[in-house]
Write a protein that holds these residues in place. Structure first.
Motif, short mmCIF file in Angstrom:
data_model
loop_
_atom_site.label_atom_id
_atom_site.label_comp_id
_atom_site.label_asym_id
_atom_site.label_seq_id
_atom_site.Cartn_x
_atom_site.Cartn_y
_atom_site.Cartn_z
N MET A 123 0.85 -1.18 0.00
CA MET A 123 0.00 0.00 0.00
C MET A 123 0.89 1.24 0.00
O MET A 123 1.93 1.28 0.66
CB MET A 123 -0.90 -0.01 1.23
N SER A 124 0.46 2.23 -0.74
CA SER A 124 1.28 3.43 -0.85
C SER A 124 1.09 4.33 0.36
O SER A 124 0.06 4.31 1.03
CB SER A 124 0.89 4.20 -2.12
N ALA A 125 2.09 5.13 0.64
CA ALA A 125 2.07 6.02 1.80
C ALA A 125 1.48 7.37 1.39
O ALA A 125 2.18 8.38 1.34
CB ALA A 125 3.48 6.18 2.36
N HIS A 126 0.18 7.37 1.07
CA HIS A 126 -0.51 8.60 0.68
C HIS A 126 -1.71 8.81 1.59
O HIS A 126 -2.43 7.86 1.90
CB HIS A 126 -1.03 8.51 -0.75
N CYS A 127 -1.94 10.06 2.00
CA CYS A 127 -3.11 10.39 2.80
C CYS A 127 -4.27 10.67 1.86
O CYS A 127 -4.14 11.42 0.89
CB CYS A 127 -2.83 11.61 3.67
N MET A 128 -5.42 10.06 2.12
CA MET A 128 -6.58 10.23 1.26
C MET A 128 -7.14 11.66 1.35
O MET A 128 -7.72 12.16 0.39
CB MET A 128 -7.67 9.23 1.64
N LEU A 129 -7.00 12.32 2.50
CA LEU A 129 -7.60 13.63 2.71
C LEU A 129 -6.66 14.77 2.35
O LEU A 129 -7.02 15.64 1.56
CB LEU A 129 -8.05 13.76 4.17
N THR A 130 -5.47 14.76 2.90
CA THR A 130 -4.55 15.89 2.68
C THR A 130 -3.66 15.70 1.46
O THR A 130 -3.05 16.66 1.00
CB THR A 130 -3.65 16.09 3.91
N GLY A 131 -3.56 14.47 0.97
CA GLY A 131 -2.70 14.22 -0.18
C GLY A 131 -1.23 14.13 0.19
O GLY A 131 -0.37 14.15 -0.69
N ALA A 132 -0.92 14.03 1.48
CA ALA A 132 0.48 13.93 1.91
C ALA A 132 1.10 12.68 1.31
O ALA A 132 0.49 11.61 1.28
CB ALA A 132 0.55 13.87 3.43
N LYS A 133 2.31 12.81 0.82
CA LYS A 133 3.02 11.69 0.21
C LYS A 133 4.48 11.74 0.63
O LYS A 133 4.92 12.74 1.22
CB LYS A 133 2.88 11.71 -1.30
N PRO A 134 5.24 10.70 0.36
CA PRO A 134 6.63 10.67 0.83
C PRO A 134 7.47 11.80 0.24
O PRO A 134 7.27 12.20 -0.91
CB PRO A 134 7.16 9.33 0.33
N GLY A 135 8.38 12.30 1.06
CA GLY A 135 9.39 13.26 0.60
C GLY A 135 10.70 12.51 0.48
O GLY A 135 10.88 11.44 1.07
N PHE A 136 11.63 13.04 -0.28
CA PHE A 136 12.90 12.36 -0.51
C PHE A 136 14.05 13.27 -0.15
O PHE A 136 13.95 14.50 -0.25
CB PHE A 136 13.01 11.92 -1.98
N ALA A 187 -14.14 14.66 -3.76
CA ALA A 187 -13.87 15.77 -4.68
C ALA A 187 -12.48 15.64 -5.29
O ALA A 187 -12.24 16.10 -6.41
CB ALA A 187 -14.00 17.11 -3.95
N ARG A 188 -11.55 15.02 -4.56
CA ARG A 188 -10.20 14.80 -5.08
C ARG A 188 -10.18 13.63 -6.07
O ARG A 188 -9.15 13.36 -6.69
CB ARG A 188 -9.22 14.50 -3.94
N GLY A 189 -11.28 12.89 -6.18
CA GLY A 189 -11.37 11.79 -7.13
C GLY A 189 -10.97 10.44 -6.55
O GLY A 189 -10.76 9.49 -7.29
N VAL A 190 -10.91 10.36 -5.22
CA VAL A 190 -10.56 9.09 -4.58
C VAL A 190 -11.83 8.34 -4.22
O VAL A 190 -12.78 8.94 -3.70
CB VAL A 190 -9.71 9.36 -3.30
N LYS A 191 -11.86 7.05 -4.50
CA LYS A 191 -13.06 6.25 -4.20
C LYS A 191 -13.07 5.90 -2.71
O LYS A 191 -12.05 5.50 -2.16
CB LYS A 191 -13.01 4.96 -5.03
#
Length: 78
Positions: free
Chosen positions: A1-14, A73-77
């Motif tokens: 599973m990917s490390a993405h937040c469904m609400l804020t859209g937070a994703k990994p930084g590098f 609204a972000r298009g996530v099911k």
């Protein structure tokens, strides 16, 4: 599973690990993603959301109905 937040859209930084000798190797800063189950009264069912810690606080503030509306609204099911 990917490390993405469904609400804020937070994703990994590098970035880089920097050793004592200043050799640099790649690393990844993952957001604090947690799976949380909320009761959605309008649909009469539970929904399981993968949220960051900040996303959980946002749901506590705006409510689960508004949060699910933003996620859709972000298009996530959901």
């Amino acid at each position: 599973m990917s490390a993405h937040c469904m609400l804020t859209g937070a994703k990994p930084g590098f970035g880089n690990h920097i050793s004592f000798s200043h050799r640099r190797t790649s690393r990844r800063f993952d957001p604090n993603i947690q799976s949380k189950r909320y009761w959605l009264p309008s649909e009469g069912r539970y929904v399981r959301l993968r949220l960051s810690a900040k996303g959980i606080k946002t749901v506590d503030t705006i409510g689960v109905e508004a949060a699910v509306a933003r996620i859709r609204a972000r298009g996530v099911k959901v």
